[in-house]
Write a protein that holds these residues in place. Structure first.
Motif, PDB file in Angstrom:
ATOM      1  N   VAL A  76       0.860  -1.187   0.000  1.00 37.88           N
ATOM      2  CA  VAL A  76       0.000   0.000   0.000  1.00 37.88           C
ATOM      3  C   VAL A  76       0.890   1.228   0.000  1.00 37.88           C
ATOM      4  N   PHE A  77       0.279   2.403   0.014  1.00 34.29           N
ATOM      5  CA  PHE A  77       1.045   3.656  -0.006  1.00 34.29           C
ATOM      6  C   PHE A  77       2.062   3.714   1.139  1.00 34.29           C
ATOM      7  N   GLY A  78       3.214   4.289   0.869  1.00 33.02           N
ATOM      8  CA  GLY A  78       4.223   4.498   1.909  1.00 33.02           C
ATOM      9  C   GLY A  78       5.059   3.256   2.140  1.00 33.02           C
ATOM     10  N   LYS A  79       5.749   3.246   3.274  1.00 36.39           N
ATOM     11  CA  LYS A  79       6.634   2.119   3.581  1.00 36.39           C
ATOM     12  C   LYS A  79       5.843   1.108   4.406  1.00 36.39           C
ATOM     13  N   ARG A  80       4.809   0.547   3.796  1.00 36.82           N
ATOM     14  CA  ARG A  80       3.855  -0.287   4.503  1.00 36.82           C
ATOM     15  C   ARG A  80       3.503  -1.526   3.709  1.00 36.82           C
ATOM     16  N   GLY A  81       3.289  -2.623   4.433  1.00 37.96           N
ATOM     17  CA  GLY A  81       2.779  -3.827   3.791  1.00 37.96           C
ATOM     18  C   GLY A  81       1.264  -3.741   3.698  1.00 37.96           C
ATOM     19  N   ALA A  82       0.679  -4.579   2.814  1.00 36.94           N
ATOM     20  CA  ALA A  82      -0.769  -4.523   2.597  1.00 36.94           C
ATOM     21  C   ALA A  82      -1.512  -5.526   3.463  1.00 36.94           C
ATOM     22  N   GLU A  83      -0.774  -6.347   4.199  1.00 38.34           N
ATOM     23  CA  GLU A  83      -1.385  -7.472   4.904  1.00 38.34           C
ATOM     24  C   GLU A  83      -2.570  -7.102   5.784  1.00 38.34           C
ATOM     25  N   PRO A  84      -2.500  -6.050   6.596  1.00 39.50           N
ATOM     26  CA  PRO A  84      -3.661  -5.713   7.442  1.00 39.50           C
ATOM     27  C   PRO A  84      -4.927  -5.474   6.623  1.00 39.50           C
ATOM     28  N   HIS A  85      -4.769  -5.007   5.406  1.00 39.56           N
ATOM     29  CA  HIS A  85      -5.946  -4.722   4.572  1.00 39.56           C
ATOM     30  C   HIS A  85      -6.443  -5.974   3.857  1.00 39.56           C
ATOM     31  N   THR A  86      -5.546  -6.893   3.514  1.00 46.62           N
ATOM     32  CA  THR A  86      -5.933  -8.030   2.667  1.00 46.62           C
ATOM     33  C   THR A  86      -6.319  -9.265   3.473  1.00 46.62           C
ATOM     34  N   ARG A  87      -5.807  -9.361   4.700  1.00 45.06           N
ATOM     35  CA  ARG A  87      -6.005 -10.577   5.498  1.00 45.06           C
ATOM     36  C   ARG A  87      -7.465 -11.035   5.565  1.00 45.06           C
ATOM     37  N   PRO A  88      -8.423 -10.106   5.790  1.00 43.28           N
ATOM     38  CA  PRO A  88      -9.825 -10.546   5.897  1.00 43.28           C
ATOM     39  C   PRO A  88     -10.335 -11.216   4.614  1.00 43.28           C
ATOM     40  N   PHE A  89      -9.666 -11.001   3.500  1.00 39.96           N
ATOM     41  CA  PHE A  89     -10.177 -11.530   2.218  1.00 39.96           C
ATOM     42  C   PHE A  89      -9.345 -12.709   1.730  1.00 39.96           C
ATOM     43  N   ASP A  90      -8.591 -13.340   2.627  1.00 38.33           N
ATOM     44  CA  ASP A  90      -7.702 -14.428   2.222  1.00 38.33           C
ATOM     45  C   ASP A  90      -8.508 -15.509   1.502  1.00 38.33           C
ATOM     46  N   GLY A  91      -8.029 -15.936   0.352  1.00 38.68           N
ATOM     47  CA  GLY A  91      -8.675 -17.019  -0.389  1.00 38.68           C
ATOM     48  C   GLY A  91      -9.794 -16.551  -1.300  1.00 38.68           C
ATOM     49  N   ALA A  92     -10.170 -15.311  -1.218  1.00 34.04           N
ATOM     50  CA  ALA A  92     -11.283 -14.826  -2.040  1.00 34.04           C
ATOM     51  C   ALA A  92     -10.789 -14.331  -3.398  1.00 34.04           C
ATOM     52  N   ILE A 125      10.841  -2.653   5.156  1.00 38.41           N
ATOM     53  CA  ILE A 125      10.689  -4.025   5.657  1.00 38.41           C
ATOM     54  C   ILE A 125      10.079  -3.990   7.053  1.00 38.41           C
ATOM     55  N   SER A 126      10.521  -3.022   7.857  1.00 38.70           N
ATOM     56  CA  SER A 126       9.967  -2.870   9.193  1.00 38.70           C
ATOM     57  C   SER A 126       8.468  -2.551   9.121  1.00 38.70           C
ATOM     58  N   GLY A 127       8.048  -1.876   8.072  1.00 39.73           N
ATOM     59  CA  GLY A 127       6.643  -1.504   7.917  1.00 39.73           C
ATOM     60  C   GLY A 127       5.796  -2.591   7.295  1.00 39.73           C
ATOM     61  N   GLY A 128       6.420  -3.731   6.966  1.00 39.23           N
ATOM     62  CA  GLY A 128       5.626  -4.842   6.465  1.00 39.23           C
ATOM     63  C   GLY A 128       5.796  -5.156   4.992  1.00 39.23           C
ATOM     64  N   VAL A 129       6.630  -4.395   4.290  1.00 39.16           N
ATOM     65  CA  VAL A 129       6.895  -4.703   2.882  1.00 39.16           C
ATOM     66  C   VAL A 129       7.704  -6.010   2.826  1.00 39.16           C
ATOM     67  N   PRO A 130       7.372  -6.937   1.927  1.00 33.72           N
ATOM     68  CA  PRO A 130       8.072  -8.224   1.892  1.00 33.72           C
ATOM     69  C   PRO A 130       9.568  -8.071   1.616  1.00 33.72           C
ATOM     70  N   PRO A 131      10.419  -8.677   2.479  1.00 34.07           N
ATOM     71  CA  PRO A 131      11.852  -8.681   2.195  1.00 34.07           C
ATOM     72  C   PRO A 131      12.173  -9.734   1.153  1.00 34.07           C
ATOM     73  N   VAL A 132      13.137  -9.415   0.303  1.00 31.05           N
ATOM     74  CA  VAL A 132      13.507 -10.309  -0.791  1.00 31.05           C
ATOM     75  C   VAL A 132      15.014 -10.480  -0.774  1.00 31.05           C
ATOM     76  N   LEU A 133      15.472 -11.728  -0.947  1.00 28.60           N
ATOM     77  CA  LEU A 133      16.910 -11.925  -1.125  1.00 28.60           C
ATOM     78  C   LEU A 133      17.200 -11.828  -2.616  1.00 28.60           C
ATOM     79  N   LEU A 134      18.050 -10.869  -2.942  1.00 24.71           N
ATOM     80  CA  LEU A 134      18.416 -10.622  -4.335  1.00 24.71           C
ATOM     81  C   LEU A 134      19.714 -11.369  -4.603  1.00 24.71           C
ATOM     82  N   VAL A 135      19.678 -12.325  -5.538  1.00 24.64           N
ATOM     83  CA  VAL A 135      20.868 -13.128  -5.848  1.00 24.64           C
ATOM     84  C   VAL A 135      21.205 -12.913  -7.317  1.00 24.64           C
TER      85      VAL A 135
END
Ligand code: HEM
Ligand code: FES
Lengths: 255, 350
Positions: free
Chosen positions: A97-113, A188-198
């Motif tokens: 989502v906007f900013g340094k934030r993950g979307a999980e709090p917004h999407t969790r209720p709709f898991d699987g939909a 990453i602290s805000g919930g954005v997924p961390p990725v290992l870049l190889v």
């Protein structure tokens, strides 16, 4: 020296006009300095490290449809166009989502939909992310039947750099290395997924979504290791076109 | 110290200087952004702007640090020194814009405040290669902004000169912090050798000029040093005709610089350290009967050392006497404002 006699002149700043020879001396040199400064501007501008051809379609809002899944980070599973029958039938796009934030709090209720949502694309190579506008999330189908296309895990040791997926995939350039470290840690602290870049020898990049040994989010624990060369031992599995690396941050090793 | 800050006023020279400064800054930023976008069509505007502002501010600081020693090496540079304050304020503004943009971009919109993030997001304080370079820039910025904010003579008067001067000596600390900010930041990442070369040339230029100017100062001190001629403390300075009319002869006595000004056949000894910003008053001239400092034009009456009304600066005066056509100086200061030290050469002209 032609201007030598200027040494006998006496400049007093608050007088309306300075002594002529002194002022000529200064003017000539100031013009040279300005030319020199512009030369520095050119050199500094062209000597920057090349910028990635990633892209953030800032301000361009599109509508997407797909199934929400949490790995544990929210991804949108979208159908691929049929044009490529050889490849997988779906793609998994990370969500933020906007900013340094993950979307999980917004999407969790709709898991699987199956949902429809609006947002802006962020993409690099063939990795895609969507910065979603949470208020546009709409459920199309409560429970979507969908084949679980996860593979078995294989042990692996990889060397690379932890980046935050949002910036690296296109929001910031550069979105990795030391100058970007603080920002990556914040994301990453805000919930954005961390990725290992190889990167392989040819410089081609592979991304691994970084999670804990049980597949849980370990964002806070990877923070001390972002943006520097590290070695990670864990197990890798795929889920559609996503590579997921399960590893204990305890065992990360700085190189 | 009252009204001394009114000394700085606007005049055509100053306006031209400011206009040229503004044009230069705009040109620099324009060239950096323009060339950057042509060279790297993939670049983002925020990054280019951040770098244009940072390098512009850092370059301006180099210029500022070069002007002082240049003016000491060759007085024809003095017009640039006179207006240096505006360069300083401009530089601090560029630093503020760069730092503000960085704070917003790298630390804003997150789960903690941008200021907390600035100091906590990179915890690698123990590593040189990974050292948090951004707090170094922030520390420099605090110094530069404080200096800019207090650069007006109003603050010089209100903070008292020693505090103000100590604050402004911190510019060298700020410079050191910024060198580390760049060396441990951008330089760790860039692949081209050009940034490293530019930084090296910058450090050598600033350092080299400072060393040259300090050496010249030591030479001057060596030339003007005299030792007491007798145990009464009086020093034999020179023959009275040796001092050019309207100028001063410098004497270094018991570690103190004293200027002996000649105005016609009158000789007066003043402390050679200007009350304004420690400028070299002894390199000044007599203009309209007043000793004028070469740095910002502060004036002192040679006889009593007082600035003309409404200014209230006073430099100490010293006893002078003429014995057999030679000038003798007693390097013990008179009470402030005392006129008795001044002496007349009885119509003898060089
Ligand atoms: C709060 C204060 C500051 C912060 C947070 C800050 C942050 C940064 C960051 C993140 C970079 C790396 C940008 C990049 O290359 O991608 C940088 C570089 C740089 N900074 Fe600062 N900075 C601050 C203060 C200053 C000041 C006061 C100056 C000089 C007047 C300055 C001069 C530079 C220069 C010359 C560079 C290298 C060129 C560049 O990469 O932009 N910085 N700074
Ligand atoms: S130091 Fe500023 S006028 Fe002398």
């Amino acid at each position: 020296m032609r201007d030598d006699s200027a040494r006998d002149e006496f400049f007093i700043g608050w007088q309306a006009e300075g002594p002529p020879r002194t002022m000529r001396f200064v003017r000539a040199r100031v013009l040279w300095w300005i030319a020199l400064a512009l030369g520095v501007a050119v050199l500094a501008a062209i000597s920057q490290r090349p910028f990635a051809s990633s892209n953030f379609e800032f301000g361009a809002v599109r509508t997407f449809e797909g199934v929400l899944e949490h790995v544990p980070f929210p991804v949108l599973v979208v159908d691929r166009p049929a044009a490529d029958p050889a490849g997988p039938s779906t793609s998994r796009w990370l969500l933020t989502v906007f900013g340094k934030r993950g979307a999980e709090p917004h999407t969790r209720p709709f898991d699987g939909a199956r949902v429809r949502l609006k947002g802006s694309l962020i993409h690099r190579d063939d990795a895609v992310m969507v910065e979603l506008l949470p208020e546009t999330l709409a459920v199309l189908e409560e429970r979507s039947a969908r084949a679980d296309d996860a593979s078995a895990a294989t042990p692996i040791t990889l060397r690379g750099e932890i980046v935050d997926s949002k910036c690296f995939l296109g929001v910031m350039k550069p979105g990795n290395l030391k100058t970007h470290r603080a920002c990556a840690a914040r994301c990453i602290s805000g919930g954005v997924p961390p990725v290992l870049l190889v990167r392989d020898e040819s410089g081609r990049a592979t991304y691994f979504l970084l999670v804990g040994p049980a597949g849980e989010a370990v964002n806070e624990r990877v923070l001390p290791y972002v943006a520097e060369p590290i070695e990670v031992t864990g197990s890798v599995s795929t889920r559609g076109d996503l590579r997921i690396l399960r590893a204990d941050p305890e065992a990360f090793r700085r190189l | 110290m009252g009204h001394s800050y009114q000394a700085v006023q606007w005049n055509p020279n100053k306006k031209r200087y400011d206009a040229l400064l503004l044009v230069s800054v705009v040109l620099y930023l324009g060239v950096f952004l323009g060339v950057g976008f042509v060279w790297f069509p993939e670049a983002t505007a925020e990054t280019l702007l951040l770098r244009a502002l940072g390098t512009a501010g850092f370059l301006a600081l180099h210029v500022i640090l070069c002007i002082g020693p240049l003016a000491r090496l060759d007085r024809r540079w003095l017009p640039l020194l006179y207006n240096r304050r505006h360069l300083g304020v401009t530089m601090a503004t560029l630093g503020l814009l760069h730092g503000g943009l960085a704070l917003l971009q790298f630390h804003g919109f997150g789960d903690v405040s941008a200021f907390e993030s600035l100091f906590t997001s990179n915890p690698r304080w123990g590593s040189l290669a990974q050292f948090p370079f951004q707090p170094l820039g922030a520390a420099a910025l605090v110094i530069l902004v404080l200096m800019a904010a207090t650069s007006h003579d109003f603050w010089l008067a209100n903070l008292t000169a020693p505090v103000w001067k100590a604050l402004h000596m911190l510019v060298y600390v700020a410079y050191g912090l910024l060198v580390m900010h760049v060396a441990l930041g951008a330089l760790q990442v860039e692949s081209s050798p050009i940034p490293l070369v530019l930084l090296g040339v910058g450090i050598l230029t600033v350092g080299g000029l400072q060393v040259l100017a300090a050496r010249k100062d030591r030479q001057v001190d060596g030339e003007i040093g005299v030792s007491p001629g007798s145990d009464t403390g009086w020093i034999d300075v020179c023959a009275i005709g040796e001092i050019e009319d309207g100028r001063a002869r410098l004497v270094l006595a018991s570690g103190e610089r004293i200027a002996i000004f000649r105005d016609g056949d009158r000789y007066s000894a003043l402390s050679a350290v200007c009350q304004h910003q420690n400028g070299p008053l002894g390199e000044g001239r007599i203009v309209d009967g007043l000793a004028v400092c070469p740095w910002h034009g502060f004036q002192y009456r040679p006889k009593c050392g007082r600035s003309p009304e409404p200014f209230q600066e006073v430099v100490p005066t010293f006893p002078l006497k003429i014995v057999e056509e030679r000038l003798w100086l007693d390097p013990t200061p008179l009470p402030l404002g005392d006129e008795s030290g001044s002496t007349s050469g009885g119509g003898i002209r060089a």
